[in-house]
Scaffold this active site. Structure first.
Site, PDB file in Angstrom:
ATOM      1  N   LYS A   1     -37.016 -16.458  40.158  1.00 60.02           N
ATOM      2  CA  LYS A   1     -37.068 -14.985  40.123  1.00 60.02           C
ATOM      3  C   LYS A   1     -36.844 -14.532  38.695  1.00 60.02           C
ATOM      4  O   LYS A   1     -36.213 -15.235  37.901  1.00 60.02           O
ATOM      5  CB  LYS A   1     -35.972 -14.398  41.017  1.00 60.02           C
TER       6      LYS A   1
HETATM    7  P1  NAD Z   1     -41.724  -1.037  45.218  1.00 57.09           P
HETATM    8  O1  NAD Z   1     -41.228  -0.781  43.845  1.00 57.09           O
HETATM    9  O2  NAD Z   1     -43.198  -1.082  45.456  1.00 57.09           O
HETATM   10  O3  NAD Z   1     -41.108   0.057  46.230  1.00 57.09           O
HETATM   11  C1  NAD Z   1     -39.734   0.255  46.354  1.00 57.09           C
HETATM   12  C2  NAD Z   1     -39.512   1.469  47.265  1.00 57.09           C
HETATM   13  O4  NAD Z   1     -38.108   1.555  47.556  1.00 57.09           O
HETATM   14  C3  NAD Z   1     -39.895   2.799  46.623  1.00 57.09           C
HETATM   15  O5  NAD Z   1     -40.445   3.645  47.615  1.00 57.09           O
HETATM   16  C4  NAD Z   1     -38.552   3.362  46.134  1.00 57.09           C
HETATM   17  O6  NAD Z   1     -38.544   4.777  46.055  1.00 57.09           O
HETATM   18  C5  NAD Z   1     -37.636   2.860  47.245  1.00 57.09           C
HETATM   19  N1  NAD Z   1     -36.230   2.751  46.831  1.00 57.09           N
HETATM   20  C6  NAD Z   1     -35.721   2.107  45.761  1.00 57.09           C
HETATM   21  N2  NAD Z   1     -34.382   2.245  45.717  1.00 57.09           N
HETATM   22  C7  NAD Z   1     -34.042   2.983  46.799  1.00 57.09           C
HETATM   23  C8  NAD Z   1     -32.823   3.461  47.323  1.00 57.09           C
HETATM   24  N3  NAD Z   1     -31.662   3.186  46.705  1.00 57.09           N
HETATM   25  N4  NAD Z   1     -32.851   4.204  48.459  1.00 57.09           N
HETATM   26  C9  NAD Z   1     -34.021   4.476  49.086  1.00 57.09           C
HETATM   27  N5  NAD Z   1     -35.212   4.037  48.643  1.00 57.09           N
HETATM   28  C10 NAD Z   1     -35.214   3.312  47.516  1.00 57.09           C
HETATM   29  O7  NAD Z   1     -41.034  -2.415  45.704  1.00 57.09           O
HETATM   30  P2  NAD Z   1     -41.552  -3.455  46.786  1.00 57.09           P
HETATM   31  O8  NAD Z   1     -42.441  -4.428  46.110  1.00 57.09           O
HETATM   32  O9  NAD Z   1     -42.044  -2.705  47.985  1.00 57.09           O
HETATM   33  O10 NAD Z   1     -40.195  -4.220  47.155  1.00 57.09           O
HETATM   34  C11 NAD Z   1     -39.241  -3.690  48.064  1.00 57.09           C
HETATM   35  C12 NAD Z   1     -38.326  -4.812  48.528  1.00 57.09           C
HETATM   36  O11 NAD Z   1     -39.101  -5.843  49.159  1.00 57.09           O
HETATM   37  C13 NAD Z   1     -37.535  -5.521  47.429  1.00 57.09           C
HETATM   38  O12 NAD Z   1     -36.298  -5.949  47.962  1.00 57.09           O
HETATM   39  C14 NAD Z   1     -38.391  -6.746  47.132  1.00 57.09           C
HETATM   40  O13 NAD Z   1     -37.646  -7.789  46.541  1.00 57.09           O
HETATM   41  C15 NAD Z   1     -38.847  -7.086  48.528  1.00 57.09           C
HETATM   42  N6  NAD Z   1     -40.040  -7.925  48.596  1.00 57.09           N
HETATM   43  C16 NAD Z   1     -41.212  -7.523  48.008  1.00 57.09           C
HETATM   44  C17 NAD Z   1     -42.330  -8.307  48.134  1.00 57.09           C
HETATM   45  C18 NAD Z   1     -43.663  -7.880  47.587  1.00 57.09           C
HETATM   46  O14 NAD Z   1     -44.668  -8.521  47.916  1.00 57.09           O
HETATM   47  N7  NAD Z   1     -43.761  -6.816  46.826  1.00 57.09           N
HETATM   48  C19 NAD Z   1     -42.268  -9.547  48.812  1.00 57.09           C
HETATM   49  C20 NAD Z   1     -41.060  -9.920  49.400  1.00 57.09           C
HETATM   50  C21 NAD Z   1     -39.965  -9.094  49.286  1.00 57.09           C
END
Ligand code: NAD
Length: 426
Positions: free
Chosen positions: A116
């Site tokens: 990561k």
């Molecule tokens: P992103 O940046 O596309 O979206 C994040 C979302 O969360 C946004 O809508 C933001 O406004 C919201 N957010 C952030 N902090 C917040 C808070 N304190 N309260 C409420 N809303 C909040 O990110 P993503 O890629 O969708 O990732 C989200 C989660 O999923 C992370 O934990 C990431 O590690 C995990 N994840 C992502 C992927 C991927 O393919 N992108 C894969 C596995 C896991």
């Protein structure tokens, strides 16, 4: 196994790494006995790189940011894990996220170790040109670790296809050839994969569907609440809706919304794109953060950041199933409360593994220069997720364990078996 939490975890201020270490303690008594001597491997990242990332701002001044890349465990293959740009990124958070990738990759049996990366930065305060310079300099600073057979980054919070394109280009320019397989989550025109954009959300839905079947919850008409309207949350919400569920509540950084009849997700996506957040959307009632967690629903999908379901709100959660789209969204104390209240928690290491599974497909397609149809990708994703979910569910039933511990049993046994077979060098 005792349910009492170690004293350092009884408060709410749990760091992600402590949360992960607690999960390892919980799984330890259930691992295959010959593997137990190797368990210390899981408690120590293989290597952690801290880098200074200096960039010239548009104003002409130079700003410095701290960046990280951690290889938690490479026993099963090259490092795989995403890169996060966020003002609260720390080394210990990146260590935890890398460790969860080790377990996740083993759970879905993709041939990778866990890695990561991240930069402590608020990307919303940078111009596009500054963001590009930051991405390219970071890529060069961690270049000593990167390569399609060494370490393959992907997008995470506040990183996207464009950031991956810059990383791929920077690496390729320094190699003197185009190396598409060095990152995944790329644009389609640069060797990206069909289905990657929705993959994590689709995997969340597949896990929910498999749990629902066993728990007797119909998806048709089910109420869903989602925290996070980004890559994971927005795709999960849309795919639930496509299968007849109603997304009744949503929360992002800007605010929370509720509509019992179900939110119009297409209109909401348009509002989000224009306004930079879901707050102010006319087609729903505004909710406070506290009210969001109380919304009655069948499925609650935390898909934002760590430590969102805590001792403070776990008692009020009115969901039957929590599906962890985010990594580490539930603190250990909240996990225990949900368990005692009979809420089924599908843990992150399986629930959000759809992303890395299709990243694996992307990497295979790049290496073989042969690209698959979206139907083929979604079919293979479904099969891998269902098989992994079934395996975890069976361990949980047979040994009377929570799904999280069962997932760790499956994942940790695979990692430690590889570690034991390889032995200790020299
Ligand atoms: P992103 O940046 O596309 O979206 C994040 C979302 O969360 C946004 O809508 C933001 O406004 C919201 N957010 C952030 N902090 C917040 C808070 N304190 N309260 C409420 N809303 C909040 O990110 P993503 O890629 O969708 O990732 C989200 C989660 O999923 C992370 O934990 C990431 O590690 C995990 N994840 C992502 C992927 C991927 O393919 N992108 C894969 C596995 C896991």
């Amino acid at each position: 196994m005792t349910d009492a939490l170690p004293s350092y975890l009884s408060c709410e201020n749990v760091g992600a790494w402590e949360n992960y270490l607690d999960q390892v303690e919980r799984v330890a008594p259930h691992l295959d006995k010959p593997l137990i001597p190797w368990i210390e491997t899981l408690r120590r990242p293989k290597r952690s790189l801290i880098v200074d990332v200096p960039i010239r701002l548009d104003s002409g001044a130079v700003a410095h940011f701290e960046g990280y890349r951690v290889h938690h465990n490479l026993s099963r293959g090259p490092g795989k894990g995403s890169v996060r740009f966020h003002p609260e990124v720390t080394l210990s958070e990146v260590m935890a996220l890398a460790a969860w990738m080790t377990i996740k990759n083993a759970v879905v049996q993709v041939p990778y170790g866990g890695a990561k990366g991240g930069i402590r930065v608020d990307p919303k305060k940078l111009s596009r040109a500054e963001l590009e310079r930051l991405t390219r300099r970071y890529t060069m600073e961690i270049n000593v670790l990167l390569g399609p057979d060494r370490d393959i980054p992907a997008p995470d919070v506040n990183t996207n296809e464009q950031v991956m394109a810059w990383m791929m280009d920077t690496y390729s320019m320094n190699q003197g050839r185009t190396v598409t397989g060095v990152v995944t989550g790329k644009p389609l025109s640069l060797g990206g994969s069909l289905g990657r954009r929705d993959a994590t959300g689709r995997g969340v839905f597949i896990c929910a569907r498999e749990a629902a079947r066993r728990l007797g919850i119909p998806i048709e008409g089910a109420r869903v609440a989602v925290q996070g309207f980004g890559n994971v949350g927005a795709a999960a919400a849309r795919i639930f809706a496509e299968h007849g569920a109603k997304v009744v509540a949503l929360q992002d950084e800007s605010g929370a919304l509720h509509r019992e009849a179900g939110l119009d997700l297409a209109a909401l996506a348009a509002h989000d794109a224009a306004a930079g957040g879901i707050a102010g959307f006319a087609g729903a009632a505004a909710l406070s953060a506290e009210e969001f967690w109380r919304v009655p629903c069948e499925f609650l999908i935390p898909a934002a950041v760590e430590n969102q379901i805590t001792e403070a709100n776990a008692g009020a959660i009115a969901a039957k199933v929590v599906v962890e789209g985010a990594n580490g969204p539930t603190t250990p104390a909240a996990d225990r409360i949900l368990r005692e209240r009979g809420v089924t928690v599908i843990p992150d290491v399986i629930a959000n593994a759809g992303g890395v599974t299709v990243s694996y497909f992307e990497w295979v397609q790049d290496i073989s220069s042969f690209f698959w149809s979206e139907a083929e990708i979604n079919q293979r994703l479904d099969r891998i997720m269902v098989e992994a979910f079934n395996g975890i569910w069976e361990v949980a039933q047979a040994r009377r364990l929570p799904l999280r511990t069962a997932a760790f049993v499956v994942g940790c046994n695979r990692v430690l078996e590889a570690r034991a077979l390889r032995g200790l060098y020299p």
